[in-house]
Design a protein around this motif. Sequence first.
Motif, mmCIF file in Angstrom:
data_model
loop_
_atom_site.group_PDB
_atom_site.id
_atom_site.type_symbol
_atom_site.label_atom_id
_atom_site.label_comp_id
_atom_site.label_asym_id
_atom_site.label_seq_id
_atom_site.Cartn_x
_atom_site.Cartn_y
_atom_site.Cartn_z
ATOM 1 N N SER A 61 0.893 68.142 58.438
ATOM 2 C CA SER A 61 1.735 68.932 59.333
ATOM 3 C C SER A 61 3.139 69.041 58.738
ATOM 4 O O SER A 61 3.483 68.323 57.789
ATOM 5 N N PRO A 62 3.972 69.921 59.287
ATOM 6 C CA PRO A 62 5.367 70.002 58.804
ATOM 7 C C PRO A 62 6.100 68.670 58.910
ATOM 8 O O PRO A 62 7.050 68.415 58.178
ATOM 9 N N GLU A 63 5.646 67.814 59.836
ATOM 10 C CA GLU A 63 6.253 66.484 59.977
ATOM 11 C C GLU A 63 5.640 65.485 58.997
ATOM 12 O O GLU A 63 5.916 64.286 59.068
ATOM 13 N N LYS A 64 4.786 65.968 58.086
ATOM 14 C CA LYS A 64 4.138 65.149 57.054
ATOM 15 C C LYS A 64 3.084 64.199 57.631
ATOM 16 O O LYS A 64 2.714 63.207 57.005
ATOM 17 N N GLU A 65 2.561 64.506 58.812
ATOM 18 C CA GLU A 65 1.507 63.687 59.402
ATOM 19 C C GLU A 65 0.147 64.157 58.911
ATOM 20 O O GLU A 65 -0.120 65.357 58.819
ATOM 21 N N ALA A 66 -0.716 63.197 58.597
ATOM 22 C CA ALA A 66 -2.074 63.531 58.187
ATOM 23 C C ALA A 66 -2.860 64.041 59.390
ATOM 24 O O ALA A 66 -2.616 63.625 60.523
ATOM 25 N N ARG A 67 -3.804 64.957 59.153
ATOM 26 C CA ARG A 67 -4.588 65.530 60.250
ATOM 27 C C ARG A 67 -6.053 65.658 59.827
ATOM 28 O O ARG A 67 -6.373 66.322 58.850
ATOM 29 N N ALA A 68 -6.923 64.971 60.568
ATOM 30 C CA ALA A 68 -8.357 65.006 60.279
ATOM 31 C C ALA A 68 -9.121 65.060 61.593
ATOM 32 O O ALA A 68 -8.593 64.687 62.644
#
Length: 277
Positions: A24-31
């Motif tokens: 994400s733009p906040e640098k959070e991983a997404r799965a």
Amino acid sequence: MSPLKIKVYEDGDTTIWIPVSSRSPEKEARALLPFAGLKGFYKHGFKAAPESSSYFKALASIQSAYLLREKKTFRVKIGIEAQRRDAWRHGQSSSPLLSPTLGWVEIPVNKLMDISQEELAFELESTGEWLVSSKRIQKDPEGPMFRQTFREDRTFQLEFRARALDLWDAKCALSGATCALEAAHIKGVAACKSDLISEALDPFNSIILNVALHALLDSGLISFTDEGTLLVSDNVNAHDRAVYGLETSRKVHFHLKAFTYLEYHRNHVFMNTLKPG
């Protein structure tokens, strides 16, 4: 190019392929992990014609759509738009639809409730591959397995454990054991991430169990009523009930603040209709 190829999940498989989107733009991983539980419903499919399915059905649909490269053209406000079907909605209903733009990671099915989004993203990013068989899958059954991972829960797990041990008097709530104890989340960490991280720290979202009983709770093979009566899944046979000490009625005293977590576990994780054990 990686020689691996993802497989559409079928009941009984020991491993499962998880799609991972770019950060994400906040640098959070997404799965696509079961943040709403295995029985919860997940939005997926075309943005203009979304579907809603339980976790395994949603995942299998996304896997199939990815392999078939399913796309469809829709007329939207901005005009004609081609959309992918291998997409899912992440977290809250207002979140965007994501697709496996970072790649896919193969993990053991029995680690599904334990693994983190950050770990999956790290495995892809560290290898530079599109399809990765996780280090959690042991390649050599005769030898040791070592792995280096980044876990989101490590920043709060020690604090959660300390609070839980204090609340439960440092003993297993079911067996009374005082060794090999683990602080179990009633509502799993993956589900807490889609709501408030404070839930993952809440001691009333905890129960102290020995290692084996913790695994049964996370797998949905045991649960509890609001009154604390132990519930045992019909999937646990008589032999295993005896082995784990589940053949007799058990009762645990939960605080009122635990009721919302217990309800979540029964509705989204527990594997059959309520039936006191």
